[in-house]
Design a protein around this motif. Structure first.
Motif, PDB file in Angstrom:
ATOM      1  N   SER A 186       3.372  16.542  -6.089  1.00  0.00           N
ATOM      2  CA  SER A 186       4.688  16.089  -6.534  1.00  0.00           C
ATOM      3  C   SER A 186       5.669  17.242  -6.736  1.00  0.00           C
ATOM      4  O   SER A 186       6.803  16.996  -7.155  1.00  0.00           O
ATOM      5  N   TYR A 187       5.275  18.472  -6.438  1.00  0.00           N
ATOM      6  CA  TYR A 187       6.117  19.610  -6.755  1.00  0.00           C
ATOM      7  C   TYR A 187       7.234  19.780  -5.735  1.00  0.00           C
ATOM      8  O   TYR A 187       7.106  19.397  -4.567  1.00  0.00           O
ATOM      9  N   ARG A 188       8.314  20.393  -6.198  1.00  0.00           N
ATOM     10  CA  ARG A 188       9.491  20.567  -5.350  1.00  0.00           C
ATOM     11  C   ARG A 188       9.259  21.528  -4.204  1.00  0.00           C
ATOM     12  O   ARG A 188      10.001  21.509  -3.216  1.00  0.00           O
ATOM     13  N   VAL A 238       0.841  -1.207   0.000  1.00  0.00           N
ATOM     14  CA  VAL A 238       0.000   0.000   0.000  1.00  0.00           C
ATOM     15  C   VAL A 238       0.870   1.249   0.000  1.00  0.00           C
ATOM     16  O   VAL A 238       0.618   2.211  -0.737  1.00  0.00           O
ATOM     17  N   PHE A 239       1.914   1.237   0.801  1.00  0.00           N
ATOM     18  CA  PHE A 239       2.793   2.405   0.895  1.00  0.00           C
ATOM     19  C   PHE A 239       3.517   2.672  -0.422  1.00  0.00           C
ATOM     20  O   PHE A 239       3.708   3.833  -0.810  1.00  0.00           O
ATOM     21  N   VAL A 240       3.899   1.613  -1.136  1.00  0.00           N
ATOM     22  CA  VAL A 240       4.591   1.783  -2.417  1.00  0.00           C
ATOM     23  C   VAL A 240       3.664   2.445  -3.430  1.00  0.00           C
ATOM     24  O   VAL A 240       4.073   3.369  -4.153  1.00  0.00           O
ATOM     25  N   ARG A 241       2.411   2.012  -3.505  1.00  0.00           N
ATOM     26  CA  ARG A 241       1.483   2.615  -4.462  1.00  0.00           C
ATOM     27  C   ARG A 241       1.223   4.076  -4.133  1.00  0.00           C
ATOM     28  O   ARG A 241       1.236   4.933  -5.025  1.00  0.00           O
ATOM     29  N   VAL A 242       0.996   4.393  -2.871  1.00  0.00           N
ATOM     30  CA  VAL A 242       0.690   5.765  -2.495  1.00  0.00           C
ATOM     31  C   VAL A 242       1.906   6.673  -2.687  1.00  0.00           C
ATOM     32  O   VAL A 242       1.795   7.790  -3.217  1.00  0.00           O
ATOM     33  N   SER A 243       3.079   6.219  -2.277  1.00  0.00           N
ATOM     34  CA  SER A 243       4.278   7.059  -2.381  1.00  0.00           C
ATOM     35  C   SER A 243       4.669   7.308  -3.830  1.00  0.00           C
ATOM     36  O   SER A 243       5.076   8.417  -4.187  1.00  0.00           O
ATOM     37  N   HIS A 274       7.784  15.848   3.984  1.00  0.00           N
ATOM     38  CA  HIS A 274       6.343  16.030   4.171  1.00  0.00           C
ATOM     39  C   HIS A 274       5.563  15.089   3.259  1.00  0.00           C
ATOM     40  O   HIS A 274       4.545  14.511   3.674  1.00  0.00           O
ATOM     41  N   ARG A 275       6.038  14.935   2.028  1.00  0.00           N
ATOM     42  CA  ARG A 275       5.358  14.016   1.110  1.00  0.00           C
ATOM     43  C   ARG A 275       5.447  12.584   1.601  1.00  0.00           C
ATOM     44  O   ARG A 275       4.478  11.826   1.540  1.00  0.00           O
ATOM     45  N   ILE A 276       6.627  12.196   2.088  1.00  0.00           N
ATOM     46  CA  ILE A 276       6.795  10.829   2.601  1.00  0.00           C
ATOM     47  C   ILE A 276       5.922  10.615   3.834  1.00  0.00           C
ATOM     48  O   ILE A 276       5.275   9.571   3.988  1.00  0.00           O
ATOM     49  N   GLY A 277       5.880  11.626   4.706  1.00  0.00           N
ATOM     50  CA  GLY A 277       5.042  11.499   5.897  1.00  0.00           C
ATOM     51  C   GLY A 277       3.559  11.414   5.555  1.00  0.00           C
ATOM     52  O   GLY A 277       2.827  10.601   6.138  1.00  0.00           O
ATOM     53  N   LEU A 278       3.108  12.222   4.598  1.00  0.00           N
ATOM     54  CA  LEU A 278       1.706  12.166   4.191  1.00  0.00           C
ATOM     55  C   LEU A 278       1.394  10.833   3.517  1.00  0.00           C
ATOM     56  O   LEU A 278       0.320  10.250   3.751  1.00  0.00           O
ATOM     57  N   ALA A 310      -1.221   5.693   3.709  1.00  0.00           N
ATOM     58  CA  ALA A 310      -1.079   4.236   3.561  1.00  0.00           C
ATOM     59  C   ALA A 310      -1.502   3.522   4.837  1.00  0.00           C
ATOM     60  O   ALA A 310      -2.121   2.458   4.781  1.00  0.00           O
ATOM     61  N   TRP A 311      -1.189   4.111   5.983  1.00  0.00           N
ATOM     62  CA  TRP A 311      -1.580   3.503   7.257  1.00  0.00           C
ATOM     63  C   TRP A 311      -3.108   3.486   7.413  1.00  0.00           C
ATOM     64  O   TRP A 311      -3.687   2.514   7.896  1.00  0.00           O
TER      65      TRP A 311
END
Length: 258
Positions: A29-31, A14-19, A37-41, A46-47
């Motif tokens: 996806s913007y810089r 699940v985490f792979v698809r969302v990330s 923050h993107r990884i945390g979201l 995913a959780w």
């Protein structure tokens, strides 16, 4: 530890698809959004999504690693088609810049790090603000959430699906049609200005049309943009609907429900 490992096998998929969805999707996806923050979201979503997915634990073997690659491809594909449709706004700005004479003055887009036309960046900023205003970012997140209804976590992607390839090509061509529809008011007016300047150049040869024509075309462009900006934003709303429909159709084709 033995009970935790099977649960982690499902959560990792699940985490792979969302990330990976956050790598290519518009806005997230913007810089300008920090990577942490993107990884945390992505981890938080995913959780949450993990408890709504009814899937049996997977064994850690070669097939499981292929499932990880499949989940990464699904997330990238869904985000890519959404970003592809949104790119119509920047392409429309490129058409306008070419007629205005701004085509040689590209700027660096701080969101993607790529070169972008001036008017394309201007219109794209308005499009992103409109997307946030109508809560389009919530619908984008709904897309990855409901993707498991169309593409189950243990479902394999039918590579080489002719319907999928044909639909992506048609969506790619429709992106240019939408861009042309957005740019046609300004482009048509500038065409008339070019025709008028050509007549003036023939009737008054002493007048340097190249010196006079450039500021005239810029002024006419901004006047027309001010008039038709509201109409352009209504077209952008149609782009949002097209983007969501395209994401849903791609998920249906990949999941074998269409």
């Amino acid at each position: 530890m033995e009970d935790l490992l099977p649960k982690l096998s499902v959560f990792l998929l699940v985490f792979v698809r969302v990330s990976t969805f956050f790598v290519t999707m518009p806005l997230f996806s913007y810089r300008t959004i920090p990577a942490r923050h993107r990884i945390g979201l992505a981890f938080l979503l995913a959780w949450i999504m993990y408890y709504s997915i009814d899937a049996e634990p997977f064994e850690i073997n070669g097939e499981y690693f292929l499932l990880i690659l499949k989940e990464a491809m699904v997330g990238l594909m869904i985000g890519f088609v959404a970003y592809m449709i949104m790119s119509a706004v920047q392409i429309a700005g490129g058409f306008i810049d070419f007629q205005m004479g701004f085509a040689i003055a590209n700027v660096i887009d701080p969101q993607t790090g790529a070169q972008s036309p001036l008017m394309g960046q201007y219109l794209y900023t308005f499009a992103l603000l409109l997307l946030l205003t109508v809560n389009g970012h919530h619908l984008i997140l709904d897309g990855i959430y409901y993707s498991y209804q169309f593409i189950p976590i243990d479902h394999w992607i039918p590579w080489g699906n002719a319907n999928l390839i044909e639909f992506i090509i048609r969506s790619f061509s429709s992106m240019f049609v939408i861009a042309f529809q957005m740019a046609i008011p300004v482009v048509a007016c500038l065409f008339l200005v070019d025709a008028a300047l050509g007549i003036v150049a023939r009737t008054v040869p002493q007048l340097n049309v190249f010196v006079v024509g450039f500021p005239i075309k810029i002024g006419v462009s901004f006047i027309v943009l001010t008039i038709v900006l509201g109409v352009m934003m209504s077209v952008v709303e149609g782009i949002f609907s097209t983007m969501f429909d395209t994401m849903r159709t791609v998920m249906k084709i990949v999941g074998g429900t269409s």
